[in-house]
Design an enzyme around this catalytic site. Structure first.
Site: not given
Length: 354
Positions: A164, A304, A321
Site C-alpha cells: 500500500c 494501512h 484504496n
C-alpha cells in the site's frame, strides 16, 4: 466419501449452532437476524442453511477453492465468525454497510498480515517540509479530483503483498504530475517495490517491498533517483524482484514533498490546492466494509496507507484504496470526518511534480 464429507459438514454445523446459541445468549444478539440483516441471501430463513448458501456463493463469486474438505470446513467456520463480526461492526457503525467481502474467509490476523502491514509513524526525513497553513473558509462544499480526470483507475496490490505504501506514493505522484503537466500517466509501483530501500535515519523503518514500507521514504527515493517509469515500461507483478529501473524511461519526477499538520481542515485545503494526499488509517474495519460512510471507533493504530481524492458535503473523505475494484464502492470507500487524526503523529503528505 461423499457421505463422510456430508457427515463432517453436518457435525461442524451442529457445533457452530451450539456455539452460536451460547454466544448470543451472552450478548443478547439473535444470529438469525444477524445474518439476514447483514447479508441476506435469496430469502433463506434458516441460519445455517443460509450461511452455507452464502459461503457457496462467496466461493463462486471470488473463485475460492480449498485443497481439502478439512480446509473448506475450517474456512466456513471463519466465514461464520466474520458474519458475526460484520454484524457487530454494523451496530457500531450504522452509516456504513458491512457484510460479505472477498476477505470473508480470512481470520482478522490473516487479513492484517496479508493486506495491512504498513510502517507508519516514521521518523520524518530532515528535509521534509511542512505545508504552510492555508485558509479554509472558502473551500468548495464538495471536491473530487476524479471529476478533473486526475486520478488513475483503482489498482490491486495483490495477495500477500503489503505494498500500500507504494500505491499511495504513486497515486499522489500521478495526480501531482497531472496538475503540473495536464497529463494523466499510469506509473510504476513495481519500481518502488524493487528499487526503493530507503530507511529512516535510525534504520528502524525501511522500504522492504512486499514486506511493507512508508510513503515518505518512497518520496525521498523518487527525489534522489530522478523519478519513476510508466507502468507500461515497468509493469506490476506483486512480488519482489531485482531493480530494473531505467533513467531514460522516467515519465514523472518530484522536486519536493510536504507533510501537513494533523488537522483535517488543512487536509481539505491542501487537497484542493495541490492534489491527492497520502494518509495513514486503521484498516481493520475494511475487512467487512461493502459500502456507505465508514465511521469506526477512533483507535491509536495505523496499519494501512490510502489516498485522499476528495470529500463530500458533510466533509466525509473519498478514499482510493489498493484492494482492486471488487472492494467497497468500486475500489473506493468513504470515511467520516475526524478519523484521520485519531492516533499520535499521523503523517499526511503529498509530492509536488516538476
Amino acid at each position: 466419501m461423499v457421505a463422510s464429507s456430508l457427515f463432517s459438514l453436518l457435525f461442524l454445523l451442529l457445533i457452530i449452532s451450539l456455539f452460536s446459541t451460547a454466544l448470543t445468549s451472552m450478548h443478547g444478539l439473535n444470529d438469525h437476524s444477524l445474518i439476514q440483516q447483514v447479508v441476506s441471501y435469496d430469502g433463506h430463513d434458516d441460519l445455517l442453511t443460509s450461511a452455507y448458501h452464502q459461503f457457496s456463493a462467496f466461493k463462486e463469486k471470488y473463485n475460492k477453492t480449498y485443497l481439502t474438505q478439512e480446509e473448506d470446513d475450517y474456512r466456513f467456520g471463519v466465514f461464520m465468525s466474520n458474519l458475526r463480526q460484520a454484524r457487530r461492526n454494523q451496530i457500531l457503525d450504522p452509516t456504513a454497510i458491512h457484510g460479505v467481502t472477498k476477505f470473508s474467509d480470512l481470520t482478522p490476523s490473516e487479513f492484517r498480515s496479508q493486506y495491512l502491514r504498513f510502517d507508519g509513524q516514521t521518523q520524518l526525513p530532515k528535509h521534509l517540509k511542512t505545508a504552510p497553513i492555508l485558509p479554509t473558509n472558502n473551500l468548495p462544499p464538495t471536491f473530487d479530483w476524479r471529476d478533473d480526470g486526475a486520478v488513475t483507475g483503482v489498482k490491486f496490490q495483490g495477495y500477500e503483498c503489503n505494498a500500500c505504501w507504494a500505491f499511495i506514493s504513486i497515486a499522489t505522484l500521478e495526480t501531482a504530475h497531472f496538475v503540473a503537466n495536464g497529463q494523466l500517466v499510469d506509473m510504476s509501483e513495481q519500481q518502488l517495490l524493487d528499487c526503493s530501500d530507503e530507511c529512516t535515519y535510525d534504520k528502524r523503518i525501511c522500504n522492504r517491498g512486499c514486506q511493507g514500507g512508508n510513503h515518505v521514504l518512497a518520496y525521498r527515493y523518487m527525489l534522489n533517483v530522478g523519478g519513476v517509469e510508466a507502468t507500461k515500461d515497468y509493469p506490476y507483478t506483486g512480488i519482489d524482484g531485482s531493480c530494473k529501473f531505467d533513467k531514460n524511461k522516467i515519465v514523472a519526477s518530484i522536486y519536493e514533498f510536504n507533510d501537513i499538520i494533523a488537522d483535517e481542515d488543512q487536509y481539505a485545503a491542501n487537497l484542493v490546492e495541490y492534489g491527492t494526499i497520502a494518509v495513514e488509517v486503521n484498516g481493520d474495519a475494511l475487512q467487512t466494509y461493502t459500502g456507505g460512510i465508514l465511521c469506526p471507533p477512533c483507535v491509536d493504530t495505523y496499519n494501512h496507507g490510502v489516498t485522499l481524492v476528495g470529500y463530500g458535503s458533510d466533509r466525509h473523505w473519498i478514499i482510493k484504496n489498493s484492494f482492486g475494484t471488487n472492494f467497497g464502492e468500486n475500489g473506493y470507500y468513504r470515511l467520516c470526518k475526524g478519523r484521520l487524526t485519531c492516533g499520535k503523529n499521523p503523517v499526511a503528505a503529498f509530492p509536488l511534480s516538476a
